[in-house]
Design an enzyme around this catalytic site. Structure first.
Site, PDB file in Angstrom:
ATOM      1  N   ASN A 147     -26.014   3.452 -36.383  1.00 60.26           N
ATOM      2  CA  ASN A 147     -26.262   4.899 -36.361  1.00 60.26           C
ATOM      3  C   ASN A 147     -25.999   5.406 -37.778  1.00 60.26           C
ATOM      4  O   ASN A 147     -25.375   4.701 -38.581  1.00 60.26           O
ATOM      5  CB  ASN A 147     -25.406   5.593 -35.280  1.00 60.26           C
ATOM      6  CG  ASN A 147     -23.933   5.603 -35.607  1.00 60.26           C
ATOM      7  OD1 ASN A 147     -23.527   6.059 -36.686  1.00 60.26           O
ATOM      8  ND2 ASN A 147     -23.104   5.113 -34.693  1.00 60.26           N
ATOM      9  N   ASN A 182     -20.069   4.421 -23.260  1.00 59.99           N
ATOM     10  CA  ASN A 182     -21.322   3.675 -23.239  1.00 59.99           C
ATOM     11  C   ASN A 182     -21.313   2.462 -22.311  1.00 59.99           C
ATOM     12  O   ASN A 182     -22.271   1.691 -22.293  1.00 59.99           O
ATOM     13  CB  ASN A 182     -21.701   3.221 -24.656  1.00 59.99           C
ATOM     14  CG  ASN A 182     -21.923   4.381 -25.600  1.00 59.99           C
ATOM     15  OD1 ASN A 182     -21.275   4.489 -26.632  1.00 59.99           O
ATOM     16  ND2 ASN A 182     -22.802   5.293 -25.230  1.00 59.99           N
ATOM     17  N   ARG A 241     -24.370  -4.490 -29.524  1.00 61.45           N
ATOM     18  CA  ARG A 241     -23.437  -4.028 -28.492  1.00 61.45           C
ATOM     19  C   ARG A 241     -23.620  -4.724 -27.142  1.00 61.45           C
ATOM     20  O   ARG A 241     -22.841  -4.488 -26.220  1.00 61.45           O
ATOM     21  CB  ARG A 241     -23.535  -2.490 -28.327  1.00 61.45           C
ATOM     22  CG  ARG A 241     -23.034  -1.743 -29.570  1.00 61.45           C
ATOM     23  CD  ARG A 241     -22.713  -0.293 -29.276  1.00 61.45           C
ATOM     24  NE  ARG A 241     -21.566  -0.152 -28.368  1.00 61.45           N
ATOM     25  CZ  ARG A 241     -21.110   1.012 -27.916  1.00 61.45           C
ATOM     26  NH1 ARG A 241     -21.714   2.134 -28.278  1.00 61.45           N
ATOM     27  NH2 ARG A 241     -20.076   1.059 -27.098  1.00 61.45           N
ATOM     28  N   ARG A 267     -31.257   5.824 -28.185  1.00 59.32           N
ATOM     29  CA  ARG A 267     -30.506   4.747 -27.538  1.00 59.32           C
ATOM     30  C   ARG A 267     -30.948   4.466 -26.110  1.00 59.32           C
ATOM     31  O   ARG A 267     -30.658   3.396 -25.583  1.00 59.32           O
ATOM     32  CB  ARG A 267     -29.018   5.089 -27.539  1.00 59.32           C
ATOM     33  CG  ARG A 267     -28.419   5.231 -28.916  1.00 59.32           C
ATOM     34  CD  ARG A 267     -28.634   3.949 -29.734  1.00 59.32           C
ATOM     35  NE  ARG A 267     -27.854   3.968 -30.935  1.00 59.32           N
ATOM     36  CZ  ARG A 267     -26.574   3.596 -31.014  1.00 59.32           C
ATOM     37  NH1 ARG A 267     -25.951   3.177 -29.946  1.00 59.32           N
ATOM     38  NH2 ARG A 267     -25.939   3.647 -32.151  1.00 59.32           N
ATOM     39  N   HIS A 306     -26.713  10.393 -29.324  1.00 64.65           N
ATOM     40  CA  HIS A 306     -26.393  10.305 -27.887  1.00 64.65           C
ATOM     41  C   HIS A 306     -26.292  11.720 -27.309  1.00 64.65           C
ATOM     42  O   HIS A 306     -25.830  12.637 -27.997  1.00 64.65           O
ATOM     43  CB  HIS A 306     -25.032   9.628 -27.663  1.00 64.65           C
ATOM     44  CG  HIS A 306     -25.057   8.130 -27.637  1.00 64.65           C
ATOM     45  ND1 HIS A 306     -24.063   7.366 -28.219  1.00 64.65           N
ATOM     46  CD2 HIS A 306     -25.929   7.241 -27.065  1.00 64.65           C
ATOM     47  CE1 HIS A 306     -24.329   6.075 -28.019  1.00 64.65           C
ATOM     48  NE2 HIS A 306     -25.441   5.982 -27.327  1.00 64.65           N
ATOM     49  N   ASP A 360     -24.082  12.915 -25.402  1.00 64.35           N
ATOM     50  CA  ASP A 360     -22.712  13.456 -25.386  1.00 64.35           C
ATOM     51  C   ASP A 360     -22.250  13.977 -26.752  1.00 64.35           C
ATOM     52  O   ASP A 360     -21.117  14.433 -26.891  1.00 64.35           O
ATOM     53  CB  ASP A 360     -21.714  12.447 -24.794  1.00 64.35           C
ATOM     54  CG  ASP A 360     -21.459  11.239 -25.685  1.00 64.35           C
ATOM     55  OD1 ASP A 360     -22.108  11.100 -26.740  1.00 64.35           O
ATOM     56  OD2 ASP A 360     -20.592  10.413 -25.307  1.00 64.35           O
ATOM     57  N   ALA A 392     -17.381   5.394 -37.200  1.00 63.95           N
ATOM     58  CA  ALA A 392     -18.333   4.591 -36.412  1.00 63.95           C
ATOM     59  C   ALA A 392     -19.307   5.493 -35.651  1.00 63.95           C
ATOM     60  O   ALA A 392     -20.116   5.014 -34.856  1.00 63.95           O
ATOM     61  CB  ALA A 392     -17.588   3.701 -35.429  1.00 63.95           C
ATOM     62  N   CYS A 413     -16.601   9.945 -26.523  1.00 63.30           N
ATOM     63  CA  CYS A 413     -17.123   8.565 -26.603  1.00 63.30           C
ATOM     64  C   CYS A 413     -16.047   7.547 -26.279  1.00 63.30           C
ATOM     65  O   CYS A 413     -16.343   6.446 -25.827  1.00 63.30           O
ATOM     66  CB  CYS A 413     -17.614   8.241 -28.008  1.00 63.30           C
ATOM     67  SG  CYS A 413     -18.787   9.376 -28.711  1.00 63.30           S
TER      68      CYS A 413
HETATM   69  N1  ARG Z   1     -20.709   2.933 -33.077  1.00 62.48           N
HETATM   70  C1  ARG Z   1     -21.071   3.299 -31.748  1.00 62.48           C
HETATM   71  C2  ARG Z   1     -22.567   3.180 -31.580  1.00 62.48           C
HETATM   72  O1  ARG Z   1     -23.269   3.492 -32.497  1.00 62.48           O
HETATM   73  C3  ARG Z   1     -20.607   4.692 -31.439  1.00 62.48           C
HETATM   74  C4  ARG Z   1     -20.841   5.062 -30.009  1.00 62.48           C
HETATM   75  C5  ARG Z   1     -20.583   6.517 -29.716  1.00 62.48           C
HETATM   76  N2  ARG Z   1     -20.618   6.758 -28.339  1.00 62.48           N
HETATM   77  C6  ARG Z   1     -21.031   7.868 -27.734  1.00 62.48           C
HETATM   78  N3  ARG Z   1     -20.894   7.950 -26.455  1.00 62.48           N
HETATM   79  N4  ARG Z   1     -21.613   8.840 -28.391  1.00 62.48           N
HETATM   80  O2  ARG Z   1     -23.060   2.746 -30.566  1.00 62.48           O
END
Ligand code: ARG
Length: 267
Positions: free
Chosen positions: A14, A63, A82, A129, A158, A160, A246, A252
């Site tokens: 991201n 996630n 992931r 995503r 995302h 959220d 991150a 999250c």
């Molecule tokens: N580094 C993670 C990713 O890019 C961060 C996830 C953030 N999660 C969220 N629910 N917004 O996947």
């Protein structure tokens, strides 16, 4: 929640992630423990998933998947980086008596990071995503009415990061993160909106956790705090700066387990 034992910025999936930025492991551990304690003070009961080596982002339990009563639908991650988290998430839910139902393997969906219940509807984001096509499968598996919102800003990748339901009538929203049709969907669904401006949205103010009348936020500008207090909420700010590296913040780092989705056709 899952402790940041193996957390770091080890890849870039991201726009916030830069491998050359180092995470301070001790600070990350302190910030995570402080978030956990703050949620507990607010009345939450926390279950802990053990951290897994080589899975730096498993801390972002939002996630892991979708929870619906005793049903768990694990994520299908967009990025292979992931995918290795999934067996750990699934094992936890199986051990805790959940039925695991999976999405078909050709669609992507990143769990509660991209899907949040409001009223009897599951609002779900797509584009960066999660695939729009996943929503129909999600609806079929859970029985929930899913309403789709297209995300429009890569930095708010995302749902959220743009939407935080507060109660049955209200939500914190970052409409900059949605396309025009998505904005209309949310306006029609949520009677009272607390609208974040661009900078507050990019500070991840919408990535907050609501426990009863407590709102736990990564940061809170005065105007937002005043509105929340006028509505009867108590605001707590938790510094999660190590996790912002991150691209994640308070919400999250959590996955709500006390969620039962409304059935299709319910109003
Ligand atoms: N580094 C993670 C990713 O890019 C961060 C996830 C953030 N999660 C969220 N629910 N917004 O996947």
């Amino acid at each position: 929640m899952c402790p940041p034992e193996h957390f770091g910025v080890l890849y870039e999936i991201n726009p916030w992630m830069h491998r050359e930025v180092l995470v301070d492991a001790d600070r990350a551990r302190e910030q995570w423990a402080n978030l956990k304690a703050t949620l507990e003070q607010a009345g939450a009961e926390i279950e802990v998933l053990e951290a897994a080596p080589d899975q730096p982002d498993i801390v972002f339990t939002a996630n892991a998947g979708i929870v619906n009563g005793r049903q768990f639908v694990p994520s299908r991650f967009m990025h292979p980086e992931r995918e290795g988290e999934v067996p750990f998430d699934v094992a936890w839910f199986e051990q805790h008596g959940f039925t695991v139902d999976r999405l078909p393997d050709h669609v992507h969906h990143e769990g509660a990071g991209d899907a949040l219940p409001f009223g009897n509807v599951l609002l779900s984001g797509y584009r960066f995503r999660s695939d729009a096509a996943s929503h129909a499968y999600l609806s079929r598996l859970t029985g929930a009415a899913v309403r789709s919102v297209e995300l429009a800003d890569e930095r708010l990748y995302h749902l959220d990061l743009t939407f935080c339901p507060l109660d049955g009538r209200r939500a914190i929203v970052a409409p900059d993160g949605w396309d025009r049709y998505g904005r209309r969907v949310v306006e029609a669904l949520v009677p009272e909106l607390l609208v974040l401006d661009g900078d507050d949205a990019l500070a991840f103010c919408a990535n907050s956790v609501v426990v009863g009348s407590n709102v736990i936020m990564p940061s809170c500008p005065p105007t937002v705090g005043r509105q929340l207090e006028a509505w009867g909420f108590d605001v707590a700010v938790c510094d999660v700066s190590e996790f912002l590296k991150a691209g994640g913040a308070c919400r999250c780092l959590t996955l709500a387990l006390d969620v039962t989705l409304g059935p299709q056709g319910a109003r």
